[in-house]
Design an enzyme around this catalytic site. Structure first.
Site, PDB file in Angstrom:
ATOM      1  N   GLY A 292       8.009  -0.916  -1.593  1.00 42.60           N
ATOM      2  CA  GLY A 292       8.583  -0.934  -2.933  1.00 42.60           C
ATOM      3  C   GLY A 292       9.912  -1.657  -3.025  1.00 42.60           C
ATOM      4  O   GLY A 292      10.611  -1.538  -4.032  1.00 42.60           O
TER       5      GLY A 292
ATOM      6  N   GLU B 191       3.415   0.469   7.884  1.00 38.91           N
ATOM      7  CA  GLU B 191       4.184   0.328   6.653  1.00 38.91           C
ATOM      8  C   GLU B 191       5.660   0.572   6.961  1.00 38.91           C
ATOM      9  O   GLU B 191       6.117   1.732   6.910  1.00 38.91           O
ATOM     10  CB  GLU B 191       3.727   1.361   5.624  1.00 38.91           C
ATOM     11  CG  GLU B 191       2.303   1.208   5.172  1.00 38.91           C
ATOM     12  CD  GLU B 191       2.131   1.661   3.721  1.00 38.91           C
ATOM     13  OE1 GLU B 191       1.759   0.830   2.900  1.00 38.91           O
ATOM     14  OE2 GLU B 191       2.405   2.829   3.415  1.00 38.91           O
TER      15      GLU B 191
ATOM     16  N   SER C 119       5.329  -4.135  -0.004  1.00 34.78           N
ATOM     17  CA  SER C 119       5.680  -5.239  -0.919  1.00 34.78           C
ATOM     18  C   SER C 119       4.713  -6.427  -0.826  1.00 34.78           C
ATOM     19  O   SER C 119       5.126  -7.562  -1.019  1.00 34.78           O
ATOM     20  CB  SER C 119       7.123  -5.690  -0.681  1.00 34.78           C
ATOM     21  OG  SER C 119       8.019  -4.650  -1.014  1.00 34.78           O
TER      22      SER C 119
ATOM     23  N   HIS D 282       1.968   9.057   4.465  1.00 37.02           N
ATOM     24  CA  HIS D 282       2.738   8.007   3.776  1.00 37.02           C
ATOM     25  C   HIS D 282       4.228   8.341   3.886  1.00 37.02           C
ATOM     26  O   HIS D 282       4.617   9.507   3.814  1.00 37.02           O
ATOM     27  CB  HIS D 282       2.301   7.933   2.311  1.00 37.02           C
ATOM     28  CG  HIS D 282       2.799   6.705   1.613  1.00 37.02           C
ATOM     29  ND1 HIS D 282       4.103   6.578   1.210  1.00 37.02           N
ATOM     30  CD2 HIS D 282       2.182   5.548   1.285  1.00 37.02           C
ATOM     31  CE1 HIS D 282       4.260   5.388   0.648  1.00 37.02           C
ATOM     32  NE2 HIS D 282       3.099   4.743   0.677  1.00 37.02           N
TER      33      HIS D 282
ATOM     34  N   GLY E  52       0.822  -1.172  -3.037  1.00 37.12           N
ATOM     35  CA  GLY E  52       1.299  -0.173  -3.982  1.00 37.12           C
ATOM     36  C   GLY E  52       1.545  -0.779  -5.349  1.00 37.12           C
ATOM     37  O   GLY E  52       0.648  -0.914  -6.186  1.00 37.12           O
ATOM     38  N   GLY E  53       2.789  -1.197  -5.586  1.00 38.14           N
ATOM     39  CA  GLY E  53       3.210  -1.693  -6.903  1.00 38.14           C
ATOM     40  C   GLY E  53       2.278  -2.749  -7.496  1.00 38.14           C
ATOM     41  O   GLY E  53       1.966  -2.706  -8.699  1.00 38.14           O
TER      42      GLY E  53
ATOM     43  N   ASN F  28      -2.842   1.597  -3.600  1.00 37.13           N
ATOM     44  CA  ASN F  28      -2.267   2.951  -3.616  1.00 37.13           C
ATOM     45  C   ASN F  28      -1.528   3.110  -4.940  1.00 37.13           C
ATOM     46  O   ASN F  28      -0.454   2.546  -5.122  1.00 37.13           O
ATOM     47  CB  ASN F  28      -1.299   3.132  -2.437  1.00 37.13           C
ATOM     48  CG  ASN F  28      -0.600   4.484  -2.487  1.00 37.13           C
ATOM     49  OD1 ASN F  28      -1.064   5.407  -3.162  1.00 37.13           O
ATOM     50  ND2 ASN F  28       0.508   4.606  -1.765  1.00 37.13           N
ATOM     51  N   TRP F  29      -2.137   3.885  -5.836  1.00 36.30           N
ATOM     52  CA  TRP F  29      -1.507   4.066  -7.162  1.00 36.30           C
ATOM     53  C   TRP F  29      -0.280   4.980  -7.096  1.00 36.30           C
ATOM     54  O   TRP F  29       0.442   5.100  -8.072  1.00 36.30           O
ATOM     55  CB  TRP F  29      -2.501   4.720  -8.117  1.00 36.30           C
ATOM     56  CG  TRP F  29      -3.616   3.838  -8.585  1.00 36.30           C
ATOM     57  CD1 TRP F  29      -3.804   2.505  -8.339  1.00 36.30           C
ATOM     58  CD2 TRP F  29      -4.722   4.258  -9.401  1.00 36.30           C
ATOM     59  NE1 TRP F  29      -4.955   2.077  -8.963  1.00 36.30           N
ATOM     60  CE2 TRP F  29      -5.533   3.131  -9.616  1.00 36.30           C
ATOM     61  CE3 TRP F  29      -5.092   5.479  -9.980  1.00 36.30           C
ATOM     62  CZ2 TRP F  29      -6.694   3.187 -10.381  1.00 36.30           C
ATOM     63  CZ3 TRP F  29      -6.248   5.536 -10.732  1.00 36.30           C
ATOM     64  CH2 TRP F  29      -7.044   4.396 -10.936  1.00 36.30           C
ATOM     65  N   LYS F  30      -0.119   5.690  -5.984  1.00 34.85           N
ATOM     66  CA  LYS F  30       0.927   6.719  -5.873  1.00 34.85           C
ATOM     67  C   LYS F  30       0.739   7.728  -7.020  1.00 34.85           C
ATOM     68  O   LYS F  30      -0.399   7.968  -7.416  1.00 34.85           O
ATOM     69  CB  LYS F  30       2.322   6.078  -5.889  1.00 34.85           C
ATOM     70  CG  LYS F  30       2.430   4.914  -4.901  1.00 34.85           C
ATOM     71  CD  LYS F  30       3.844   4.461  -4.729  1.00 34.85           C
ATOM     72  CE  LYS F  30       3.882   3.139  -3.999  1.00 34.85           C
ATOM     73  NZ  LYS F  30       4.994   3.032  -3.073  1.00 34.85           N
TER      74      LYS F  30
ATOM     75  N   GLU G  55       6.555   8.161   1.857  1.00 38.22           N
ATOM     76  CA  GLU G  55       7.113   8.919   0.724  1.00 38.22           C
ATOM     77  C   GLU G  55       6.880  10.413   0.929  1.00 38.22           C
ATOM     78  O   GLU G  55       7.726  11.237   0.582  1.00 38.22           O
ATOM     79  CB  GLU G  55       6.491   8.420  -0.592  1.00 38.22           C
ATOM     80  CG  GLU G  55       7.046   7.049  -0.965  1.00 38.22           C
ATOM     81  CD  GLU G  55       6.117   6.194  -1.811  1.00 38.22           C
ATOM     82  OE1 GLU G  55       5.112   6.697  -2.336  1.00 38.22           O
ATOM     83  OE2 GLU G  55       6.404   4.984  -1.923  1.00 38.22           O
TER      84      GLU G  55
HETATM   85  C1  PEP Z   1       2.605   1.783  -0.512  1.00 39.47           C
HETATM   86  O1  PEP Z   1       2.892   2.595  -1.367  1.00 39.47           O
HETATM   87  O2  PEP Z   1       1.909   2.113   0.460  1.00 39.47           O
HETATM   88  C2  PEP Z   1       3.110   0.410  -0.641  1.00 39.47           C
HETATM   89  C3  PEP Z   1       2.820  -0.442   0.313  1.00 39.47           C
HETATM   90  O3  PEP Z   1       3.854   0.141  -1.751  1.00 39.47           O
HETATM   91  P1  PEP Z   1       4.376  -1.300  -2.219  1.00 39.47           P
HETATM   92  O4  PEP Z   1       3.221  -2.274  -2.113  1.00 39.47           O
HETATM   93  O5  PEP Z   1       4.828  -1.089  -3.621  1.00 39.47           O
HETATM   94  O6  PEP Z   1       5.475  -1.702  -1.298  1.00 39.47           O
END
Ligand code: PEP
Length: 251
Positions: free
Chosen positions: A172, A166, A211, A94, A232-233, A8-10, A96
């Site tokens: 994050g 999640e 994470s 999501h 994500g990250g 997930n590039w966001k 966010e």
């Molecule tokens: C996400 O954005 O769905 C996510 C899991 O981010 P991260 O891996 O950065 O926690």
């Protein structure tokens, strides 16, 4: 069941950087026993597809959709438009978007139904906040969010729906959920899926996000109840994401 590894590039990477990411990722040696996807900004689909050429990995998906197919929804993108873009899946709900952009359970259930109608695979995100977990409400929240997200559907209509557990506090934060705690929430999600869809609900994927990185990915995907990860990250660098994929399947 083949495990999913979804990036997930966001809100990162417009067309120029998206094209470069895909070209770099295509140079990575990728395990053949995983299904790998990347959720990208709508604006970057054309560039990503052209950089992908005839390659079938990774799948491209979206991070959001509107529930309506057409009309006065300024700035929105419909499921039919996602299909034209070449989006095989779409993240919905999501945290966010729930927390920063006012997305409600009702909007999420309408989006899920619209995607299923269009035969685009929804990846439905659910998860509790830190406060809710501390109060012992994690299972209740996960059950309620998922039940609501599926409430616009009578059946899965042949679409292999994916659930992403999640926990909000893990996204994050560098503080991933213990695989055993994640497993318990996955069992709650599985129970909702089975009650809703019967046999179909037994095989839908329930993946974990929060994470995950190269050091932790294998712990999750080697847990039977966890059918993959949303990253994500650690997906923003194509080489780092290639490492995550290889670590997920060390064979
Ligand atoms: C996400 O954005 O769905 C996510 C899991 O981010 P991260 O891996 O950065 O926690």
């Amino acid at each position: 069941m083949r495990k999913y590894i979804i990036a997930n590039w966001k809100m990162h990477y417009g067309p120029i950087k998206a094209g470069a990411w895909i070209r770099a990722f295509r140079r990575e040696r990728l395990p053949k026993d995983l299904d790998i996807g990347v959720a990208i900004p709508h604006i970057s689909f054309a560039a990503a597809r052209s950089s992908l050429g005839r390659a079938s990995v990774p799948w491209l998906g979206a991070q959001n959709v509107c529930w309506a197919e057409e009309g006065a929804y300024t700035g929105e993108t419909s499921p039919g438009m996602l299909q034209e873009l070449g989006s095989t899946f779409c993240i919905v709900g999501h945290s966010e978007r729930r927390l920063l952009l006012g997305e409600t359970d009702e909007m999420i259930s309408k989006k899920v139904a619209a995607l299923v109608h269009q035969k685009i695979q929804p990846i439905i995100c659910i998860g509790e906040t830190e406060v809710q977990r501390k109060k012992g409400e994690a299972s209740k929240i996960v059950r309620a969010q998922l039940t609501s997200a599926l409430s616009g559907l009578k059946s899965a209509q042949g679409v292999d729906i994916v659930i992403a557990y999640e926990p909000v506090w893990a996204i994050g934060s560098g503080k991933p959920c213990e695989p055993n705690d994640a497993r318990q929430m996955h069992e709650v999600a599985r129970d909702v899926l089975k009650k809703k869809f019967g046999k179909d609900g037994e095989t839908m994927r329930v993946i974990y996000g929060g994470s995950v990185d190269v050091r932790t990915v294998h712990e999750y995907v080697s847990t039977t109840a966890i059918d993959g990860v949303l990253v994500g990250g650690a997906s923003l660098d194509p080489r780092a994401f290639g490492l995550v994929c290889r670590a997920a399947s060390p064979a």
